[in-house]
Write an enzyme that holds these catalytic residues in place. Structure first.
Site, short mmCIF file in Angstrom:
data_model
loop_
_atom_site.label_atom_id
_atom_site.label_comp_id
_atom_site.label_asym_id
_atom_site.label_seq_id
_atom_site.Cartn_x
_atom_site.Cartn_y
_atom_site.Cartn_z
N TRP A 95 -6.42 -2.48 6.30
CA TRP A 95 -6.55 -3.38 5.15
C TRP A 95 -6.77 -2.61 3.86
O TRP A 95 -6.20 -2.93 2.82
CB TRP A 95 -7.70 -4.36 5.40
N HIS A 96 -7.57 -1.56 3.92
CA HIS A 96 -7.83 -0.75 2.74
C HIS A 96 -6.61 0.08 2.32
O HIS A 96 -6.42 0.36 1.14
CB HIS A 96 -9.02 0.20 2.98
N GLY A 97 -5.80 0.50 3.28
CA GLY A 97 -4.63 1.33 2.98
C GLY A 97 -4.41 2.36 4.07
O GLY A 97 -5.29 2.59 4.90
N SER B 236 -9.93 -2.97 9.47
CA SER B 236 -10.52 -2.78 8.15
C SER B 236 -9.89 -1.57 7.44
O SER B 236 -9.61 -1.61 6.24
CB SER B 236 -12.04 -2.57 8.28
N HIS C 116 0.84 -1.21 0.00
CA HIS C 116 0.00 0.00 0.00
C HIS C 116 0.87 1.26 0.00
O HIS C 116 0.62 2.21 -0.75
CB HIS C 116 -0.90 0.02 1.24
#
Length: 462
Positions: free
Chosen positions: A354-356, A351, A103
């Site tokens: 996890w997305h960045g 969460s 990321h």
């Protein structure tokens, strides 16, 4: 297909060449998933699942993408082989560590906003699969009476073979955009066991429905998006608008952005259904009808008409929400104690990571934890009202619906614009109303505690 052909197609549909290449490979997961059904033998199916995923990844993102996928896959498998008693924790931190590194290196959010794309999205899905497989293999050492129902259902007693593991990780039906599913389900599907031991239902009607839904979602998104650019939040004209117009633009821009995700998940749903892996059993109706819940990642009406914020994780990115509940939320609850705001905030933080690591993601998921906690307060007050105050209860339910619409679309601006400056500017333009209201509700909820009433089944689900 030649470079010129892709240029022409990209120009026709109004996307960049990399995005066009990805979309072509993404749609190709549907026929690739159908062909899986024709491959003979268990070994052949595992080889095909792995090879088709690697091929489509190479065509969509280039050779380097497959090297990125191999890193967490091998780390997870080696931890299961050599450190079974700790393989779940080891894989969790190594998997997330590598994902965070990617990321940061690729800064995918910026690329996505500018029309680019890379393999980070597929790596996100893969990371969850690798972690869940390792945790379930870890759970195979534990006594069954100490496990939750989900743990009993998904735990692995035997180490999957390397080709089974690769097939599970790279199966093209869900490789690009999910949905996430369990290793045990993949093995039973491949071997014709469990719910797949009998005759499979025809997938074609459900596949067609998912494709029609995908076409509608993309058409609506392409129609709406020119009228709701994300750049508007930093344009002078936005600052000239009044409070209510700014608030309504936050709603319409969030509403518009969601149709892109609805399209993506509808395509992956079609691929999962046509392969047979999306099948999840039969209804209890007469005659019974097939269910395809494993393929379903979003309930569009459920999101847009959610009665409370508590419902949103059950209808948006459904399989990832399920993963977070089973592998983060429930595992943070101490035995004999009830979950609280800490478990909710920790789950939302995982969460977000996890997305960045964009500030907008972090802010959005902290906001969503506040949003859900505030909605629970309204719900508790509503349920505490006596039956004779039915009208007031209906008003409270309506207020929870309005609250959910307001706070969701206020919060998701951060998810869309990503930068802290733009996020705070958009929140500040409506006086941080979507942050203040949930906090006030949470504080009031700790002061105004209604008398407990008998818990119905519906309340337990909340």
């Amino acid at each position: 297909m030649t470079h010129l052909d892709i240029d022409s197609i990209a120009s026709l549909i109004g996307v960049s060449v990399p995005v066009c290449r990805f979309l072509l490979c993404f749609v190709a997961t549907i026929p690739f998933s159908f062909l899986w059904r024709l491959v003979p033998g268990r070994l052949g199916k595992h080889v095909y699942a792995a090879a088709s995923g690697l091929t489509l990844s190479y065509l969509a993102f280039g050779f380097s993408s497959n090297l990125h996928f191999l890193v967490p896959m091998l780390l997870g498998y080696l931890s299961m082989v050599f450190f079974r008693s700790k393989c779940g924790v080891i894989t969790f931190f190594l998997g997330f560590g590598y994902l965070i590194g990617c990321h940061v290196y690729y800064m995918s959010g910026d690329a996505w906003k500018e029309g680019g794309i890379d393999a980070t999205g597929a790596l996100m899905v893969l990371t969850l699969k690798v972690i869940s497989c390792a945790i379930n293999y870890n759970d195979g050492l534990l006594k069954e009476e100490n496990l939750r129902e989900a743990q009993k259902k998904n735990r692995l007693i035997k180490l999957p073979s390397l080709i089974e593991y690769f097939g599970y990780c790279l199966c093209c039906g869900s490789h690009f955009a999910g949905p996430v599913y369990e290793m045990k389900d993949y093995l039973e599907w491949s071997e014709g066991k469990g719910i797949w031991s009998g005759p499979w239902p025809s997938p074609y009607g459900a596949t067609l429905r998912a494709l029609v839904q995908a076409a509608f979602c993309m058409a609506l998104y392409l129609y709406l998006v020119p009228y709701h650019p994300l750049s508007r939040f930093t344009e002078p004209i936005y600052q000239e608008w009044g409070f209510w117009k700014r608030l309504s633009y936050q709603y319409t821009s969030g509403f518009t952005a969601r149709w892109k995700y609805y399209f993506i998940w509808s395509i992956s749903e079609a691929a999962m259904i046509i392969s047979g892996l999306g099948f999840s059993g039969w209804t209890e109706s007469s005659p019974p009808k097939p269910k395809w819940d494993r393929a379903k990642n979003v309930d569009i009406l459920g999101v847009e008409l959610a009665k409370s914020s508590v419902e949103l994780p059950l209808v948006w990115n459904i399989q990832v929400s399920t993963w977070l509940r089973h592998y983060v939320y429930e595992r943070l609850i101490q035995i004999g104690k009830k979950p609280g705001f800490f478990q909710l905030l920790a789950t939302q933080t995982v969460s977000a990571v996890w997305h960045g690591l964009y500030p907008g993601y972090i802010v959005f998921f902290v906001q969503s934890a506040l949003m859900i906690a505030g909605s629970r307060v309204i719900y508790r007050w509503q349920q505490a009202l006596p039956p004779k105050m039915a009208l007031v209860k209906q008003i409270m339910a309506f207020l929870n619906f309005i609250y959910t619409i307001l706070i969701l679309n206020y919060s998701c601006v951060g998810f869309m614009v990503l930068s802290m400056r733009e996020t705070l500017a958009s929140y500040g333009s409506v006086y941080y109303i979507g942050t203040i209201i949930p906090i006030v509700l949470i504080l009031l909820g700790s002061i105004i505690k209604p008398a407990r009433r008998p818990r119905s089944k519906a309340r337990k689900e909340q």
